[in-house]
Scaffold this motif. Structure first.
Motif, PDB file in Angstrom:
ATOM      1  N   ALA A  78       0.459  -0.508   0.031  1.00  0.00           N
ATOM      2  CA  ALA A  78      -0.118   0.253   0.055  1.00  0.00           C
ATOM      3  C   ALA A  78       1.077   1.565   0.063  1.00  0.00           C
ATOM      4  O   ALA A  78       0.308   2.772  -0.636  1.00  0.00           O
ATOM      5  CB  ALA A  78      -1.179  -0.035   1.278  1.00  0.00           C
ATOM      6  N   HIS A  79       2.312   1.374   0.644  1.00  0.00           N
ATOM      7  CA  HIS A  79       2.434   1.873   0.645  1.00  0.00           C
ATOM      8  C   HIS A  79       4.381   1.774   0.530  1.00  0.00           C
ATOM      9  O   HIS A  79       5.013   1.632   1.570  1.00  0.00           O
ATOM     10  CB  HIS A  79       2.937   2.757   2.403  1.00  0.00           C
ATOM     11  CG  HIS A  79       3.609   4.255   2.206  1.00  0.00           C
ATOM     12  ND1 HIS A  79       3.279   5.222   1.521  1.00  0.00           N
ATOM     13  CD2 HIS A  79       4.359   4.379   3.265  1.00  0.00           C
ATOM     14  CE1 HIS A  79       3.995   6.197   1.919  1.00  0.00           C
ATOM     15  NE2 HIS A  79       4.774   5.645   3.040  1.00  0.00           N
ATOM     16  N   LYS A  81       8.107   1.654  -1.017  1.00  0.00           N
ATOM     17  CA  LYS A  81       9.686   2.699   0.169  1.00  0.00           C
ATOM     18  C   LYS A  81       9.645   3.743  -1.757  1.00  0.00           C
ATOM     19  O   LYS A  81       8.840   3.811  -2.617  1.00  0.00           O
ATOM     20  CB  LYS A  81      10.890   1.888  -0.298  1.00  0.00           C
ATOM     21  CG  LYS A  81      10.942   1.224   1.188  1.00  0.00           C
ATOM     22  CD  LYS A  81      12.141   0.360   1.348  1.00  0.00           C
ATOM     23  CE  LYS A  81      11.828  -0.805   1.878  1.00  0.00           C
ATOM     24  NZ  LYS A  81      13.774  -1.618   1.517  1.00  0.00           N
ATOM     25  N   PRO A  82      10.192   4.679  -1.274  1.00  0.00           N
ATOM     26  CA  PRO A  82       9.912   6.027  -1.614  1.00  0.00           C
ATOM     27  C   PRO A  82      10.786   5.470  -3.536  1.00  0.00           C
ATOM     28  O   PRO A  82      10.746   6.548  -4.234  1.00  0.00           O
ATOM     29  CB  PRO A  82      10.743   7.367  -1.826  1.00  0.00           C
ATOM     30  CG  PRO A  82      10.737   7.036  -0.036  1.00  0.00           C
ATOM     31  CD  PRO A  82      10.774   5.659   0.757  1.00  0.00           C
ATOM     32  N   THR A  85       8.748   3.350  -6.206  1.00  0.00           N
ATOM     33  CA  THR A  85       7.477   3.980  -5.971  1.00  0.00           C
ATOM     34  C   THR A  85       7.421   4.172  -7.946  1.00  0.00           C
ATOM     35  O   THR A  85       5.998   3.983  -7.799  1.00  0.00           O
ATOM     36  CB  THR A  85       7.196   5.205  -5.717  1.00  0.00           C
ATOM     37  OG1 THR A  85       7.221   5.231  -3.969  1.00  0.00           O
ATOM     38  CG2 THR A  85       5.962   5.904  -6.366  1.00  0.00           C
ATOM     39  N   SER A  89       5.106   1.342  -9.919  1.00  0.00           N
ATOM     40  CA  SER A  89       3.627   1.568 -10.471  1.00  0.00           C
ATOM     41  C   SER A  89       3.692   1.627 -12.334  1.00  0.00           C
ATOM     42  O   SER A  89       2.933   1.283 -13.074  1.00  0.00           O
ATOM     43  CB  SER A  89       3.454   2.788 -10.564  1.00  0.00           C
ATOM     44  OG  SER A  89       2.731   4.015 -11.025  1.00  0.00           O
ATOM     45  N   SER A 107      -2.981  -1.781   3.851  1.00  0.00           N
ATOM     46  CA  SER A 107      -2.161  -0.961   5.794  1.00  0.00           C
ATOM     47  C   SER A 107      -3.121  -0.371   6.078  1.00  0.00           C
ATOM     48  O   SER A 107      -3.943   0.714   5.879  1.00  0.00           O
ATOM     49  CB  SER A 107      -1.024   0.162   4.726  1.00  0.00           C
ATOM     50  OG  SER A 107      -0.746   0.905   5.894  1.00  0.00           O
ATOM     51  N   GLU A 109      -2.505   2.731   8.352  1.00  0.00           N
ATOM     52  CA  GLU A 109      -2.476   3.587   8.041  1.00  0.00           C
ATOM     53  C   GLU A 109      -3.402   4.357   5.917  1.00  0.00           C
ATOM     54  O   GLU A 109      -3.381   5.417   5.928  1.00  0.00           O
ATOM     55  CB  GLU A 109      -0.655   4.178   7.146  1.00  0.00           C
ATOM     56  CG  GLU A 109      -0.514   4.673   9.274  1.00  0.00           C
ATOM     57  CD  GLU A 109       0.042   2.654   9.208  1.00  0.00           C
ATOM     58  OE1 GLU A 109       0.408   1.447   8.364  1.00  0.00           O
ATOM     59  OE2 GLU A 109       0.046   2.345  10.658  1.00  0.00           O
ATOM     60  N   HIS A 110      -3.604   3.424   5.792  1.00  0.00           N
ATOM     61  CA  HIS A 110      -4.150   3.913   4.311  1.00  0.00           C
ATOM     62  C   HIS A 110      -5.334   3.296   3.778  1.00  0.00           C
ATOM     63  O   HIS A 110      -5.808   2.140   4.751  1.00  0.00           O
ATOM     64  CB  HIS A 110      -3.242   3.294   2.823  1.00  0.00           C
ATOM     65  CG  HIS A 110      -1.869   3.916   3.142  1.00  0.00           C
ATOM     66  ND1 HIS A 110      -1.085   3.807   4.190  1.00  0.00           N
ATOM     67  CD2 HIS A 110      -1.606   5.010   2.462  1.00  0.00           C
ATOM     68  CE1 HIS A 110       0.145   4.101   3.822  1.00  0.00           C
ATOM     69  NE2 HIS A 110      -0.449   5.351   3.127  1.00  0.00           N
TER      70      HIS A 110
END
Length: 391
Positions: A78-79, A81-82, A85, A89, A107, A109-110
């Motif tokens: 869901a999130h 690592k930067p 990303t 995608s 997650s 948090e999402h």
């Protein structure tokens, strides 16, 4: 050269308690794409039920899923690592364009995605239980739900009541309730195990089955598993001795103690877990470094693998069980202290069950087991155990 970073396979239970899917996990660092392609091209994968999905973690840049391509579900975080990303995608877009099955690891948090946005949603049981009522049931109208980190039997019952079609199996490491085996007492089980461990003669074993007809029924049902039985059905204990041989029969007796005769028309996941462990240990025993000098190593390895779950089955501590079982010293040391090569292998498998994959990777490496051998051993163990039927 064979890769050294292991890949871990976890069975997933369906609503009927049968293995109905598999999940692949990596330690912190994913194996390289070449290693993954080699592993996922194993011919052993063709022996698994083609209807069962395999959940594979998405990796930046992607990888060829080999034999698993047609039944794989690529699971995205869901999130991410930067630094991953953009690559993930792009991978998601490419897989969607190919019509491939996609999953999302939810997650807390999402916000949950809209129903139908993903083919599958993997949701932690604790997270799932914190959601508003009927959230998962609404999601399940267009998305398949897979519950993870299901640590108790209560959790298992809850997720089944809330539309999750698959779940992980952590709860099998705990007892569901006391006295669930009232029909076969601990004393009777320990008596049978003692006779097996003491290499008792056929008449002694036969006397136990005469005292407990349900035990005999369970044994015959087990050895007559559709994929494992000989040309004609085995109908008596003595016939089982003659056709299977004492060595093979003793292995079935080790598994028999995990079979509940009161539950004969329903899959027993603890039995299959014990069978898979036994076969995994047997498969790897001869590959351990340094080589073991244990006599009858394969038999000892199978026993360590299966008996390592006796504490769960009997609701007793392993030291208490060992005080009542005359096992060989190498087996006792492995089960009680996780020492010796078989004990160290048990420690690695225990770490895997706890999802401590970095520790498991280090222990497997110390035993000289690389990714190829361990992946094949897991497939061999799970494939063999999945064919055992008790109905």
């Amino acid at each position: 050269m064979p890769g050294t970073e292991p890949v871990f396979v976890y069975p997933l239970l369906g609503a009927d308690d049968s293995w109905s899917g598999y999940r692949i996990e990596f330690a912190t660092t994913a194996p390289d794409s070449e290693t993954l392609f080699r592993l996922f091209s194993s011919p052993r994968l063709d022996t698994f039920d083609q209807r069962h999905p395999w959940f594979l973690p998405a990796v930046s840049g992607g990888y060829d899923a080999g034999t698993l391509t047609g039944r794989s579900v690529t699971v995205f975080p869901a999130h991410p690592k930067p630094e991953d990303t953009e690559a993930l995608s792009q991978l998601e877009a490419a897989l969607r364009a190919q019509g491939r099955q996609l999953g999302l690891k939810a997650s807390p948090e999402h916000k949950l995605p809209s129903p139908g946005g993903w083919d599958c949603l993997l949701v932690d049981c604790g997270h799932a239980r914190s959601l508003p009522p009927y959230t998962l049931i609404g999601m399940a109208s267009r998305t398949k739900l897979v519950a993870t980190n299901v640590h108790t039997h209560n959790d298992r019952n809850w997720i089944l009541s809330n539309a999750c079609i698959l779940s992980t199996c952590e709860f099998l490491q705990t007892r569901s309730a006391p006295n669930t085996k009232a029909d076969i007492t601990r004393l009777k089980l320990l008596k049978l195990l003692t006779l097996i461990a003491d290499d008792a003669d056929t008449d002694c074993l036969d006397s136990i089955f005469r005292e407990e007809p349900k035990l005999a029924y369970s044994l015959l049902r087990l050895v007559n598993s559709a994929a494992l039985s000989p040309g004609s059905p085995i109908t008596s204990f003595n016939q089982a001795i003659n056709l299977l041989g004492r060595r093979q029969l003793q292995r079935w007796l080790q598994l028999l103690v995990f079979s509940d005769p009161n539950n004969g028309q329903h899959p027993n996941p603890l039995l299959q877990k014990a069978a898979a462990r036994g076969h995994l240990f047997e498969f790897l025993a001869g590959q351990l470094t340094p080589p073991s000098s244990v006599e009858n190593l394969a038999d000892s390895a199978f026993m360590v693998g299966t008996f390592s779950l006796l504490d769960v089955l009997l609701g007793m501590s392993m030291p208490e069980i060992m005080r009542q079982l005359p096992l060989p010293e190498v087996t006792r040391t492995a089960l009680l202290e996780h020492k010796g090569s078989l004990g160290e292998l048990l420690a690695a498998v225990t770490a895997i069950d706890k999802h401590d994959l970095n520790t498991a990777s280090a222990r497997l490496a110390a035993l000289g087991i690389d990714a190829d051998n361990f992946f094949e051993a897991q497939l061999e163990g799970y494939g063999w155990a999945s064919k055992i039927h008790t109905t």
